[in-house]
Scaffold this motif. Structure first.
Motif, PDB file in Angstrom:
ATOM      1  N   GLY A 162      44.261  61.936  20.573  1.00 36.58           N
ATOM      2  CA  GLY A 162      45.350  61.859  19.607  1.00 36.58           C
ATOM      3  C   GLY A 162      45.704  63.250  19.139  1.00 36.58           C
ATOM      4  O   GLY A 162      45.510  64.225  19.860  1.00 36.58           O
ATOM      5  N   GLY A 163      46.206  63.302  17.928  1.00 32.63           N
ATOM      6  CA  GLY A 163      46.581  64.594  17.368  1.00 32.63           C
ATOM      7  C   GLY A 163      47.905  64.535  16.653  1.00 32.63           C
ATOM      8  O   GLY A 163      48.655  63.564  16.766  1.00 32.63           O
ATOM      9  N   CYS A 164      48.184  65.583  15.918  1.00 33.90           N
ATOM     10  CA  CYS A 164      49.366  65.577  15.044  1.00 33.90           C
ATOM     11  C   CYS A 164      50.586  66.142  15.752  1.00 33.90           C
ATOM     12  O   CYS A 164      51.482  66.691  15.119  1.00 33.90           O
ATOM     13  CB  CYS A 164      49.085  66.357  13.767  1.00 33.90           C
ATOM     14  SG  CYS A 164      48.660  68.084  14.024  1.00 33.90           S
ATOM     15  N   HIS A 169      45.580  72.979  18.665  1.00 36.44           N
ATOM     16  CA  HIS A 169      46.112  73.002  17.296  1.00 36.44           C
ATOM     17  C   HIS A 169      46.774  71.678  16.918  1.00 36.44           C
ATOM     18  O   HIS A 169      46.939  71.397  15.735  1.00 36.44           O
ATOM     19  CB  HIS A 169      47.106  74.158  17.133  1.00 36.44           C
ATOM     20  CG  HIS A 169      48.350  74.004  17.953  1.00 36.44           C
ATOM     21  ND1 HIS A 169      48.330  74.100  19.335  1.00 36.44           N
ATOM     22  CD2 HIS A 169      49.626  73.721  17.606  1.00 36.44           C
ATOM     23  CE1 HIS A 169      49.567  73.908  19.782  1.00 36.44           C
ATOM     24  NE2 HIS A 169      50.359  73.676  18.761  1.00 36.44           N
ATOM     25  N   ASN A 170      47.157  70.880  17.928  1.00 37.30           N
ATOM     26  CA  ASN A 170      47.803  69.616  17.571  1.00 37.30           C
ATOM     27  C   ASN A 170      47.408  68.447  18.473  1.00 37.30           C
ATOM     28  O   ASN A 170      48.059  67.409  18.460  1.00 37.30           O
ATOM     29  CB  ASN A 170      49.328  69.770  17.550  1.00 37.30           C
ATOM     30  CG  ASN A 170      49.911  70.093  18.914  1.00 37.30           C
ATOM     31  OD1 ASN A 170      49.197  70.137  19.919  1.00 37.30           O
ATOM     32  ND2 ASN A 170      51.205  70.324  18.950  1.00 37.30           N
ATOM     33  N   ARG A 171      46.359  68.606  19.241  1.00 38.36           N
ATOM     34  CA  ARG A 171      45.876  67.491  20.050  1.00 38.36           C
ATOM     35  C   ARG A 171      44.347  67.504  20.064  1.00 38.36           C
ATOM     36  O   ARG A 171      43.718  68.548  19.879  1.00 38.36           O
ATOM     37  CB  ARG A 171      46.369  67.600  21.507  1.00 38.36           C
ATOM     38  CG  ARG A 171      47.867  67.483  21.671  1.00 38.36           C
ATOM     39  CD  ARG A 171      48.416  66.126  21.269  1.00 38.36           C
ATOM     40  NE  ARG A 171      47.877  65.042  22.084  1.00 38.36           N
ATOM     41  CZ  ARG A 171      48.444  64.600  23.206  1.00 38.36           C
ATOM     42  NH1 ARG A 171      49.554  65.147  23.652  1.00 38.36           N
ATOM     43  NH2 ARG A 171      47.921  63.597  23.878  1.00 38.36           N
ATOM     44  N   TYR A 172      43.755  66.335  20.250  1.00 43.02           N
ATOM     45  CA  TYR A 172      42.318  66.292  20.455  1.00 43.02           C
ATOM     46  C   TYR A 172      41.986  65.242  21.501  1.00 43.02           C
ATOM     47  O   TYR A 172      42.765  64.311  21.743  1.00 43.02           O
ATOM     48  CB  TYR A 172      41.562  65.995  19.143  1.00 43.02           C
ATOM     49  CG  TYR A 172      41.544  64.537  18.746  1.00 43.02           C
ATOM     50  CD1 TYR A 172      42.602  63.970  18.050  1.00 43.02           C
ATOM     51  CD2 TYR A 172      40.467  63.722  19.074  1.00 43.02           C
ATOM     52  CE1 TYR A 172      42.585  62.638  17.684  1.00 43.02           C
ATOM     53  CE2 TYR A 172      40.440  62.380  18.714  1.00 43.02           C
ATOM     54  CZ  TYR A 172      41.505  61.845  18.021  1.00 43.02           C
ATOM     55  OH  TYR A 172      41.490  60.517  17.670  1.00 43.02           O
TER      56      TYR A 172
END
Lengths: 97, 153
Positions: A89-91, B55-58
């Motif tokens: 996921g992630g922002c 910075h915006n995914r995992y």
């Protein structure tokens, strides 16, 4: 072989964390698992019968997708098969609520 | 369904997000669940494999999940949820979080980290019975009540 079931799917294996299933290959083991617990079918496979893209299946420490024989890989009774849905996921996109 | 955490575990998952800032952190929650409450008893830090866009995914490597599942089994626990951080972004689930959430019945904890400091932490239960009807539902995070603060002045 022993098949380890992830938390969300234990509702369909009578709460069992691990299911002992006969089978000579990974595919046979998965088929036997679904035969014993039919409600798993829609959670593991697409309507075309392919493993859902987010469902990882590991034979011991190896991703079955990357084994030369894939799901046709032979297994022995002491082998462990793990079913692991992916976590990611992630922002990167705005919330949709 | 509420999410019950000890104060040290709560601090730990928030601190993890501060340490990895400006990248996203991620980890696995072990514990137990009954019909009304998920209780976290152990927290496992995981590596973020999305080094291309950390910075915006995992993403948690399946091998780490298998290890976590093994550890849980040996401890009489189960995987009950996951956590990650949103660097300079609200503690709300994103479209990406939703699309890539597949552990129905588990908690997804998100901490907003603003300029390196953890601010809001929220938890969302992935409700539903299958992929086609899943939804994120906000859930309360229950912490043990703090000891009364005694002001010496």
């Amino acid at each position: 072989m022993n098949i380890h079931i992830p938390t969300p799917l234990r509702a369909y294996t009578d709460k069992q964390e691990t299911v002992s299933i006969p089978g000579a290959t990974v595919a046979e083991g998965l088929a036997a698992l679904v035969a014993a617990h039919p409600a798993l079918q829609q959670h593991l496979f697409t309507s075309e019968g392919k493993l859902r893209s987010f469902v990882n299946v590991y034979l011991n420490d190896d991703d079955v997708r990357w084994l030369p024989a894939g799901q046709a890989t032979a297994v022995s009774p002491g082998d462990e098969l793990s079913i692991i849905p992916s976590i990611a996921g992630g922002c990167s996109k705005e919330p949709s609520i | 369904m509420t999410l019950k955490l000890s104060n040290p575990l709560y601090r730990e998952l928030r601190a993890h997000g501060e340490e990895t800032y400006p990248h996203e952190c991620c980890g696995i929650l072990l514990g137990s669940a009954d019909g009304s409450e998920i209780t976290v008893q152990r927290l496992l830090r995981a590596g973020n494999t999305r080094t291309d866009s950390a910075h915006n995914r995992y993403n948690i490597a399946p091998q780490e999940l298998i290890s976590a599942q093994r550890e849980a089994r040996q401890a009489g626990l189960e995987i009950v949820g996951f956590y990650h951080s949103h660097p300079d972004h609200p503690a709300q689930w994103s479209a990406t979080d939703f699309a890539e959430a597949h552990w129905l019945g588990c908690a997804y904890v998100i901490t907003a980290v603003e300029q390196g400091r953890a601010t809001v932490t929220n938890s969302f239960l992935l409700a539903g019975t299958r992929e086609e009807d899943k939804s994120f539902r906000p859930q309360s995070i229950v912490l043990p009540s703090s000891a009364p603060h005694l002001d010496s002045d």
